[in-house]
Design an enzyme around this catalytic site. Structure first.
Site, PDB file in Angstrom:
ATOM      1  N   ILE A  50      33.655  35.125  36.478  1.00  0.00           N
ATOM      2  CA  ILE A  50      32.549  34.963  35.546  1.00  0.00           C
ATOM      3  C   ILE A  50      31.362  35.833  35.956  1.00  0.00           C
ATOM      4  O   ILE A  50      31.185  36.175  37.116  1.00  0.00           O
ATOM      5  CB  ILE A  50      32.117  33.483  35.444  1.00  0.00           C
ATOM      6  N   CYS A  51      30.565  36.194  34.963  1.00  0.00           N
ATOM      7  CA  CYS A  51      29.422  37.083  35.168  1.00  0.00           C
ATOM      8  C   CYS A  51      28.146  36.258  35.291  1.00  0.00           C
ATOM      9  O   CYS A  51      27.707  35.626  34.337  1.00  0.00           O
ATOM     10  CB  CYS A  51      29.311  38.061  33.996  1.00  0.00           C
TER      11      CYS A  51
END
Length: 298
Positions: free
Chosen positions: A92-93
């Site tokens: 995930i960012c």
């Protein structure tokens, strides 16, 4: 744990072992994370869904992968439990992840990162990589379902650690929000409507064995910030406002009511005016005295 399997002088190993010790000696009810015995650079974690949100009551598992240059480079994060906010088994960012190394600070730790992930959950995804935008109803349903069992992932060693962390989080779990049935608390009798919170305190395995690392110089690690030192704001991690406990550590000066402030200003102005008048009179009288002396001498 065989000491010849890792090098304590390596900066990354030394820092990670320090964080493991701190995580075990100062556990939290909101999260738990420990590394694998065979690889201390891979951590399994579980976080509690933030209160007063659609994630409340949920237990969300994930994996943290620390780089060899940790803590000078950021880790990567992956969620394993369906949650409606982040994709599962996808990096995930976040501003604290390896997607944004420019934001990472070496003073941050695994504990700081977990607090940040909890804070990010109720925020808008804004199309970020690995983000989802489920409805609140769907997220609530997933939050309750997350308590049923830990997710299945990886090797037997990983699964054992995941299961232990899940049991620990259940032992610390708060009752689910009123009006929502907790599947963990259901009995085998379908007619039973009672809910209960497991109160058995599960002890998490303490031994974590790192892998060998190349020799390196010893460096001093920066002081660790408090768990709640940062909060999510949009897609960034920013310093948090002081908590009630932090505020109590500082002496609060008594505030003067606004009306009293106005009166003080009025009296101060009046006093200043009097002082100026007196000063002018003294100067005038002094000047007049000099003039009289001059006339007498003439």
């Amino acid at each position: 744990m065989a000491e010849d399997k890792y090098n304590r002088k390596n900066p990354a190993v030394k820092r990670i072992l320090q964080e493991v010790k701190e995580m075990q000696s100062n556990p939290s009810d909101d999260f738990m994370s420990l590394p694998l015995e065979e690889n201390i650079f891979e951590w399994q974690f579980a976080i509690r869904g933030p209160r007063d949100s659609e994630f409340e009551g949920g237990i969300y598992h994930g994996r943290i992968q620390l780089p060899a240059e940790y803590p000078f480079k950021p880790p990567s994060f992956m969620l394993l439990t369906p949650n409606g906010r982040f994709e599962t088994q996808t990096k995930i960012c976040l501003s604290i992840s390896n997607h944004h190394p420019e934001h990472w600070q070496p003073s941050w730790s695994v504990r700081t990162a977990l607090v940040a992930v909890i804070a990010f959950m109720p925020t808008s995804p804004n199309g970020a990589l690995g983000s989802l935008d489920y409805t609140k109803e769907e997220r609530r349903a997933l939050a309750i379902k997350s308590r049923e069992a830990s997710p299945k992932f990886g090797s037997p060693e990983r699964q054992k650690l995941i299961d232990e962390i899940h049991e620990y989080m259940l032992s610390k779990a708060l009752p689910v929000p009123q009006g929502i049935q907790d599947p963990v608390a259901q009995t085998s009798n379908e007619e039973s409507e009672g809910q209960q919170t497991p109160d058995q305190d599960i002890e998490v395995a303490a031994e974590n064995e790192p892998h060998p690392a190349e020799d390196d110089e010893i460096v001093e690690e920066p002081n660790q910030p408090p768990s709640n030192a940062y909060v999510a704001e949009g897609s960034s991690l920013v310093p948090a406002a002081p908590t009630n406990e932090q505020q109590l550590l500082h002496k609060v000066e008594p505030r003067v009511p606004k009306q009293a402030d106005d009166r003080l200003l009025t009296w101060a102005a009046f006093g200043l005016t009097i002082a100026i008048v007196v000063l002018l009179l003294k100067k005038f009288m002094k000047a007049d005295g000099h003039s009289a002396v001059f006339v007498n001498e003439s």
